[in-house]
Design a protein around this motif. Structure first.
Motif, PDB file in Angstrom:
ATOM      1  N   LYS A 195       1.885  10.656 -12.923  1.00  0.00           N
ATOM      2  CA  LYS A 195       0.562   9.902 -13.141  1.00  0.00           C
ATOM      3  C   LYS A 195      -0.514  10.590 -12.490  1.00  0.00           C
ATOM      4  CE  LYS A 195       3.146   5.265 -12.324  1.00  0.00           C
ATOM      5  NZ  LYS A 195       4.503   5.974 -12.145  1.00  0.00           N
ATOM      6  N   ALA A 196      -1.746  10.340 -12.728  1.00  0.00           N
ATOM      7  CA  ALA A 196      -2.913  10.886 -12.094  1.00  0.00           C
ATOM      8  C   ALA A 196      -2.839  10.691 -10.669  1.00  0.00           C
ATOM      9  CB  ALA A 196      -4.363  10.221 -12.752  1.00  0.00           C
ATOM     10  N   PRO A 197      -3.628  11.527  -9.740  1.00  0.00           N
ATOM     11  CA  PRO A 197      -3.549  11.529  -8.517  1.00  0.00           C
ATOM     12  C   PRO A 197      -4.156  10.018  -7.939  1.00  0.00           C
ATOM     13  CG  PRO A 197      -4.209  13.692  -9.208  1.00  0.00           C
ATOM     14  CD  PRO A 197      -4.221  12.797 -10.366  1.00  0.00           C
ATOM     15  N   ARG A 198      -3.594   9.532  -7.076  1.00  0.00           N
ATOM     16  CA  ARG A 198      -4.230   8.218  -6.393  1.00  0.00           C
ATOM     17  C   ARG A 198      -4.802   8.880  -5.097  1.00  0.00           C
ATOM     18  NH1 ARG A 198       0.522   3.508  -7.748  1.00  0.00           N
ATOM     19  NH2 ARG A 198       0.417   3.789  -9.753  1.00  0.00           N
ATOM     20  N   ILE A 199      -5.898   8.070  -4.735  1.00  0.00           N
ATOM     21  CA  ILE A 199      -6.373   8.247  -3.280  1.00  0.00           C
ATOM     22  C   ILE A 199      -5.584   7.586  -2.346  1.00  0.00           C
ATOM     23  CG2 ILE A 199      -8.509   7.671  -1.732  1.00  0.00           C
ATOM     24  CD1 ILE A 199     -10.071   7.877  -4.198  1.00  0.00           C
TER      25      ILE A 199
ATOM     26  N   GLY B  11     -11.738  -6.317 -14.742  1.00  0.00           N
ATOM     27  CA  GLY B  11     -11.153  -6.542 -16.172  1.00  0.00           C
ATOM     28  C   GLY B  11     -10.468  -5.090 -16.488  1.00  0.00           C
ATOM     29  N   GLU B  12     -10.275  -4.339 -15.707  1.00  0.00           N
ATOM     30  CA  GLU B  12      -9.600  -3.124 -16.329  1.00  0.00           C
ATOM     31  C   GLU B  12      -8.117  -3.188 -15.923  1.00  0.00           C
ATOM     32  OE1 GLU B  12     -11.431  -0.312 -13.520  1.00  0.00           O
ATOM     33  OE2 GLU B  12     -13.371  -0.449 -14.363  1.00  0.00           O
ATOM     34  N   GLN B  13      -7.545  -2.354 -16.869  1.00  0.00           N
ATOM     35  CA  GLN B  13      -6.073  -2.162 -16.810  1.00  0.00           C
ATOM     36  C   GLN B  13      -5.538  -1.668 -15.320  1.00  0.00           C
ATOM     37  OE1 GLN B  13      -3.915   0.105 -19.662  1.00  0.00           O
ATOM     38  NE2 GLN B  13      -2.026  -0.356 -18.915  1.00  0.00           N
ATOM     39  N   GLN B  14      -4.761  -2.495 -14.513  1.00  0.00           N
ATOM     40  CA  GLN B  14      -4.268  -2.143 -13.173  1.00  0.00           C
ATOM     41  C   GLN B  14      -3.267  -1.099 -13.125  1.00  0.00           C
ATOM     42  OE1 GLN B  14      -6.060  -3.971 -10.780  1.00  0.00           O
ATOM     43  NE2 GLN B  14      -7.340  -5.006 -12.636  1.00  0.00           N
ATOM     44  N   LEU B  15      -3.460  -0.332 -12.003  1.00  0.00           N
ATOM     45  CA  LEU B  15      -2.499   0.470 -11.922  1.00  0.00           C
ATOM     46  C   LEU B  15      -0.979   0.146 -11.400  1.00  0.00           C
ATOM     47  CD1 LEU B  15      -4.607   3.136  -9.786  1.00  0.00           C
ATOM     48  CD2 LEU B  15      -4.179   3.447 -12.317  1.00  0.00           C
TER      49      LEU B  15
ATOM     50  N   LYS C  22       0.880  -1.504  -0.066  1.00  0.00           N
ATOM     51  CA  LYS C  22      -0.058  -0.012   0.187  1.00  0.00           C
ATOM     52  C   LYS C  22       0.894   1.330  -0.009  1.00  0.00           C
ATOM     53  CE  LYS C  22      -3.918  -1.880   2.596  1.00  0.00           C
ATOM     54  NZ  LYS C  22      -4.762  -1.678   3.708  1.00  0.00           N
ATOM     55  N   ASN C  23       2.095   1.274   0.877  1.00  0.00           N
ATOM     56  CA  ASN C  23       2.727   2.288   0.861  1.00  0.00           C
ATOM     57  C   ASN C  23       3.460   2.535  -0.567  1.00  0.00           C
ATOM     58  OD1 ASN C  23       2.385   2.695   3.487  1.00  0.00           O
ATOM     59  ND2 ASN C  23       4.060   1.949   4.167  1.00  0.00           N
ATOM     60  N   GLY C  24       3.807   1.422  -1.419  1.00  0.00           N
ATOM     61  CA  GLY C  24       4.314   1.660  -2.617  1.00  0.00           C
ATOM     62  C   GLY C  24       3.290   1.904  -3.560  1.00  0.00           C
ATOM     63  N   TYR C  25       1.980   1.646  -3.295  1.00  0.00           N
ATOM     64  CA  TYR C  25       0.956   2.155  -4.249  1.00  0.00           C
ATOM     65  C   TYR C  25       0.661   3.626  -3.999  1.00  0.00           C
ATOM     66  CZ  TYR C  25      -3.725   3.081  -5.815  1.00  0.00           C
ATOM     67  OH  TYR C  25      -4.903   3.874  -6.422  1.00  0.00           O
ATOM     68  N   ASP C  26       0.794   4.079  -2.750  1.00  0.00           N
ATOM     69  CA  ASP C  26       0.713   5.690  -2.302  1.00  0.00           C
ATOM     70  C   ASP C  26       1.797   6.433  -2.844  1.00  0.00           C
ATOM     71  OD1 ASP C  26      -1.748   5.013  -1.101  1.00  0.00           O
ATOM     72  OD2 ASP C  26      -0.842   5.013   1.052  1.00  0.00           O
ATOM     73  N   ALA C  27       3.063   5.777  -3.137  1.00  0.00           N
ATOM     74  CA  ALA C  27       4.239   6.484  -3.453  1.00  0.00           C
ATOM     75  C   ALA C  27       4.243   6.242  -5.221  1.00  0.00           C
ATOM     76  CB  ALA C  27       5.549   5.605  -3.052  1.00  0.00           C
ATOM     77  N   TYR C  28       3.146   5.906  -5.821  1.00  0.00           N
ATOM     78  CA  TYR C  28       3.118   5.783  -7.297  1.00  0.00           C
ATOM     79  C   TYR C  28       3.954   4.870  -8.147  1.00  0.00           C
ATOM     80  CZ  TYR C  28      -0.292   9.900  -6.633  1.00  0.00           C
ATOM     81  OH  TYR C  28      -0.991  10.556  -6.085  1.00  0.00           O
ATOM     82  N   ALA C  29       4.019   3.852  -7.463  1.00  0.00           N
ATOM     83  CA  ALA C  29       4.586   2.611  -7.866  1.00  0.00           C
ATOM     84  C   ALA C  29       3.888   1.905  -8.938  1.00  0.00           C
ATOM     85  CB  ALA C  29       5.233   1.569  -7.018  1.00  0.00           C
ATOM     86  N   GLU C  30       4.563   1.356 -10.012  1.00  0.00           N
ATOM     87  CA  GLU C  30       3.594   0.652 -11.092  1.00  0.00           C
ATOM     88  C   GLU C  30       4.187  -0.882 -10.776  1.00  0.00           C
ATOM     89  OE1 GLU C  30       5.342   1.757 -14.953  1.00  0.00           O
ATOM     90  OE2 GLU C  30       4.047   3.435 -14.776  1.00  0.00           O
ATOM     91  N   ASN C  31       5.349  -1.165 -10.077  1.00  0.00           N
ATOM     92  CA  ASN C  31       5.893  -2.756  -9.781  1.00  0.00           C
ATOM     93  C   ASN C  31       6.062  -2.599  -8.274  1.00  0.00           C
ATOM     94  OD1 ASN C  31       5.965  -3.644 -12.715  1.00  0.00           O
ATOM     95  ND2 ASN C  31       6.980  -1.704 -12.693  1.00  0.00           N
ATOM     96  N   LEU C  32       5.121  -3.778  -7.679  1.00  0.00           N
ATOM     97  CA  LEU C  32       5.318  -4.038  -6.436  1.00  0.00           C
ATOM     98  C   LEU C  32       6.090  -5.513  -6.358  1.00  0.00           C
ATOM     99  CD1 LEU C  32       2.281  -2.632  -4.954  1.00  0.00           C
ATOM    100  CD2 LEU C  32       4.348  -1.480  -4.940  1.00  0.00           C
ATOM    101  N   SER C  33       7.048  -5.654  -5.617  1.00  0.00           N
ATOM    102  CA  SER C  33       7.487  -7.285  -5.756  1.00  0.00           C
ATOM    103  C   SER C  33       8.274  -7.711  -4.350  1.00  0.00           C
ATOM    104  CB  SER C  33       8.612  -7.231  -6.738  1.00  0.00           C
ATOM    105  OG  SER C  33       9.610  -6.635  -6.637  1.00  0.00           O
TER     106      SER C  33
ATOM    107  N   TYR D  13     -13.034  -4.666  -2.024  1.00  0.00           N
ATOM    108  CA  TYR D  13     -11.966  -3.678  -2.238  1.00  0.00           C
ATOM    109  C   TYR D  13     -12.175  -2.110  -2.154  1.00  0.00           C
ATOM    110  CZ  TYR D  13     -10.186  -7.502  -5.455  1.00  0.00           C
ATOM    111  OH  TYR D  13      -9.589  -8.723  -5.607  1.00  0.00           O
ATOM    112  N   ARG D  14     -11.338  -1.640  -1.509  1.00  0.00           N
ATOM    113  CA  ARG D  14     -11.446  -0.124  -1.130  1.00  0.00           C
ATOM    114  C   ARG D  14     -10.759   0.664  -2.087  1.00  0.00           C
ATOM    115  NH1 ARG D  14      -9.945   0.175   3.647  1.00  0.00           N
ATOM    116  NH2 ARG D  14     -12.031   0.428   4.932  1.00  0.00           N
ATOM    117  N   ASP D  15     -11.114   1.341  -3.214  1.00  0.00           N
ATOM    118  CA  ASP D  15     -10.587   2.346  -4.098  1.00  0.00           C
ATOM    119  C   ASP D  15      -9.361   1.308  -4.671  1.00  0.00           C
ATOM    120  OD1 ASP D  15     -11.503   4.906  -3.156  1.00  0.00           O
ATOM    121  OD2 ASP D  15     -10.378   4.582  -1.355  1.00  0.00           O
TER     122      ASP D  15
END
Length: 708
Positions: free
Chosen positions: A99-103, A269-273, A31-42, A384-386
């Motif tokens: 990137k577009a703003p993320r919640i 089925g949407e493209q994932q962030l 989640k922290n990586g997502y909030d930091a606008y990451a595209e790849n989490l591993s 799923y939240r946001d």
């Protein structure tokens, strides 16, 4: 005046003590990586033996914005920071990496401490674009010393320089950290002090890690964060590639898979962030524990025997579309509650549901088995939240809507099963603020919003079961499922009988051909072996008589053609008895030996022909050309008769399928017709349902075409 002072072990309580389990810790860091606008989490687990490793190492990485030295000092090691609560507007486009703003998903400012759950000691590397990499080292076990105050703890941080290697920088950090172990507060924790000191002596970065995974931190354009755990959590050490590949996957693998798969909403089925991976590396290879191919897709949901899509409004009223086998319904549900807005807020829900018995399913057996296997591993209702999964909802053992408890009272009445149902409930931070995560991130706080959320959903599924799915008593009007399941069961029984009949015919033909081909192979092998001996003698002669040699070659070529026609394949989808397996194995051995024998003959024929005159070679060419043309014509005619014989039932099946699909589409689209009343019509929903219906029939037609 008195002031609060904080013991260092308070950080341990806020980190490991507040995290429910290992998957939750990983999710918090992702989640922290997502909030930091990451595209790849591993996540990467390097097991002992991988490229010479003496002990396992675990890493967790993201390619987000990374942190500067100021961020580390002012945010990362400051508990309860409010930077995320301020929202996405606080970040510039450059800080968002364009990137577009993320919640923001985190808001308490303690999620970063989840890394302590992964193991210890820990090295963190973090870098912002165009800035130098920062390194931080800590052994979290030091927090277990209850005599240590936070202000007494020094956490070493260094900027990475190209002039100093990663390994040397790490050792400098470790030397700085050792100063914490020299304080006079360790009298009651001497064994812990010795254990940490001993561990620090053996810490080193393996060459493959610095070369293949960490070298990017020296690059100017790179950005991201990596945590390196030198003594991973025991649960991580239980993982293995062999266990992940095995049909009987161990419980640790199952638990991690069910928790970390579907971390983003694949059902939509949407493209994932972003993309998430969990790779296990050993000396036998690498394996992604949470590969997307293992999880459900949107196509799976709408290919199920039954599916539903719709929304609950702010008053808890549901409106949507339900398909029961091949019938479509507009569904409206009003919960038994006082009028007005619910405490939990509006939400979207979609799910698919398969029958428990393949005999009752409209799906082909292979497709049914695939969804059933996925259901055993990942079945359930996810939240799923946001766009980010809320744990533990969706875990196979977490039946928060109590489907199985109701089924234990009456499976035919309540119908829905936790592992045969797969889908999601979508909420948001903005629309559902009262559904609040517990401190340990193991679900929602048990407040009124959560209680009403569960109650209304349970009532909703009971209402669906009663109206559309339950088995009714004699004399009552059958439900939509009951009206269709008898015909589906009969059709499946008919197909099964036809399949059995076909299998019986196939196995009878196979037995006959196996007997005949085996006998013919024996005869031809014996004949060809004699010809081979004659050919060997002929080649050794000082002078070759063309007419004699030509006859010999012609006989060998004829045997060769006959042997190749005796190729017999194991029939697909037929289980052979042990006796048949043994006979077929013997046939295969003899057939291969016969092919090898004619190949040896070809070598001698080549030697023989090298001694033919030009005139003799021309005659041999003409003879063999005619022979091949005749052989091909004979073979084609044989195939033609075989195809013509089997074509009639196929054409009949195609005509039947075309009529069935066309009629079913007309029937189902007829149910989408606009109502004749003056009620408001949700055209958007009608169009969406029409699109879904068309796509389902289009996929069905493609599958039929492949079978044709």
């Amino acid at each position: 005046m008195a002031k609060f002072r904080t013991k260092a072990r308070a950080v341990d309580h806020l980190g490991q003590g507040q995290i429910a389990d290992l998957p939750t810790a990983i999710c918090e860091l992702w989640k922290n990586g997502y909030d930091a606008y990451a595209e790849n989490l591993s996540c990467d687990l390097f097991q002992e033996g991988y490229k010479g490793l003496d002990s396992p190492i675990f890493t967790l990485s993201d390619d987000g914005t990374g942190m500067s030295e100021e961020d580390l000092l002012g945010k990362w090691i400051v508990l309860g920071t409010d930077s995320k609560v301020r929202g996405p507007q606080a970040l510039s486009e450059e800080e968002r990496l364009g990137k577009a703003p993320r919640i923001p998903l985190g808001e308490k400012g303690i999620g970063r401490l989840s890394v302590a759950y992964l193991g210890s000691p820990m090295l963190m590397l973090t870098k912002q674009k165009d800035k130098r990499c920062q390194m931080l080292f800590i052994d979290w076990r030091i927090l277990s010393n209850f005599n240590l105050y936070l202000e007494d703890l020094d956490i070493p941080i260094r900027s990475l320089s190209r002039s100093v290697s990663l390994e040397d920088s790490l050792q400098e950090l470790i030397d700085d950290f050792r100063a914490n172990l020299a304080l006079d507060i360790w009298q009651e924790h001497r064994s812990l002090n010795r254990a940490i000191k001993q561990a620090l002596k053996s810490i080193t970065l393996p060459d493959f890690l610095t070369t293949d995974y960490l070298s990017s931190f020296f690059e100017k354009e790179y950005h991201g964060t990596t945590f390196i755990i030198f003594d991973p959590h025991p649960q991580l050490l239980e993982l293995s590639i062999e266990g992940a590949w095995s049909d009987k996957t161990d419980e640790t693998v199952k638990y991690l898979r069910s928790s970390l798969n579907g971390i983003t909403n694949a059902f939509k089925g949407e493209q994932q962030l972003f993309q998430a991976t969990f790779n296990i590396h050993s000396d036998t290879g690498s394996y992604d524990l949470i590969s997307k191919s293992l999880f459900f897709t949107r196509e799976d949901m709408f290919a199920a025997d039954h599916w539903l899509t719709g929304q609950f409004n702010e008053d808890g009223e549901f409106k949507g579309r339900l398909q029961v086998f091949n019938q479509n319904f507009e569904v409206f549900f009003r919960p038994n509650r006082p009028p007005g807005p619910t405490p939990y807020g509006p939400l979207k829900i979609e799910f698919g549901f398969i029958e428990g018995d393949p005999k009752n399913s409209k799906l082909k057996r292979e497709h049914f088995d695939l969804l059933a296997r996925k259901g055993m591993n990942f079945g359930g209702m996810y939240v799923y939240r946001d766009g980010f999964r809320v744990l533990p909802y969706g875990r196979t053992e977490y039946d928060f809507l109590e489907f199985e408890e109701r089924r234990s009272r009456s499976a035919t009445y309540y119908q829905f099963s936790h592992r045969r149902l797969f889908g999601y409930i979508e909420i948001s931070r903005e629309n559902n603020p009262n559904l609040i995560d517990k401190a340990g991130r193991e679900g929602f706080i048990a407040n009124k919003a959560d209680r009403d959320f569960r109650k209304d959903l349970k009532d909703f599924f009971i209402d669906l079961a009663v109206r559309y799915f339950r088995t009714v008593n004699e004399g009552e009007t059958p439900t939509a499922r009951e009206q269709q399941v008898f015909d589906i069961k009969a059709k499946n029984a008919q197909s099964l009988a036809a399949e059995k009949k076909k299998s019986k015919q196939t196995i009878t033909k196979f037995k006959r051909e196996l007997k005949e081909y085996s006998e013919d192979i024996d005869k031809l092998s014996l004949s060809t072996n004699g010809l081979y001996k004659q050919l060997s003698t002929e080649v050794k002669k000082p002078k070759i008589v063309f007419s004699e040699a030509e006859c010999l070659v012609e006989e060998i070529q004829r045997n060769k053609a006959l042997i190749k026609r005796l190729r017999l394949s194991n029939p697909s989808r037929i289980i052979l008895t042990e006796s048949l397996k043994a006979r077929y194995s013997e046939y295969r051995t003899n057939f291969i030996a016969a092919i090898e024998l004619v190949d040896k003959c070809d070598v001698l024929i080549g030697e023989l022909q090298s001694r033919f005159s030009q005139e003799n070679l021309e005659a041999e060419f003409t003879r063999r050309l005619k022979s091949y043309q005749s052989d091909l014509t004979t073979t084609l005619n044989r195939y033609k008769k075989r195809i013509e014989k089997s074509l009639d039932p196929i054409l009949d099946k195609i005509k039947s399928d075309i009529n069935d699909i066309s009629g079913a589409f007309a029937f189902d689209t007829g149910k989408l017709a606009l109502p004749n009343s003056n009620d408001d019509v949700d055209y958007g929903l009608l169009l969406k349902n029409l699109d879904v219906l068309y796509q389902a029939f289009e996929k069905q037609l493609e599958k039929k075409a492949n079978l044709w």
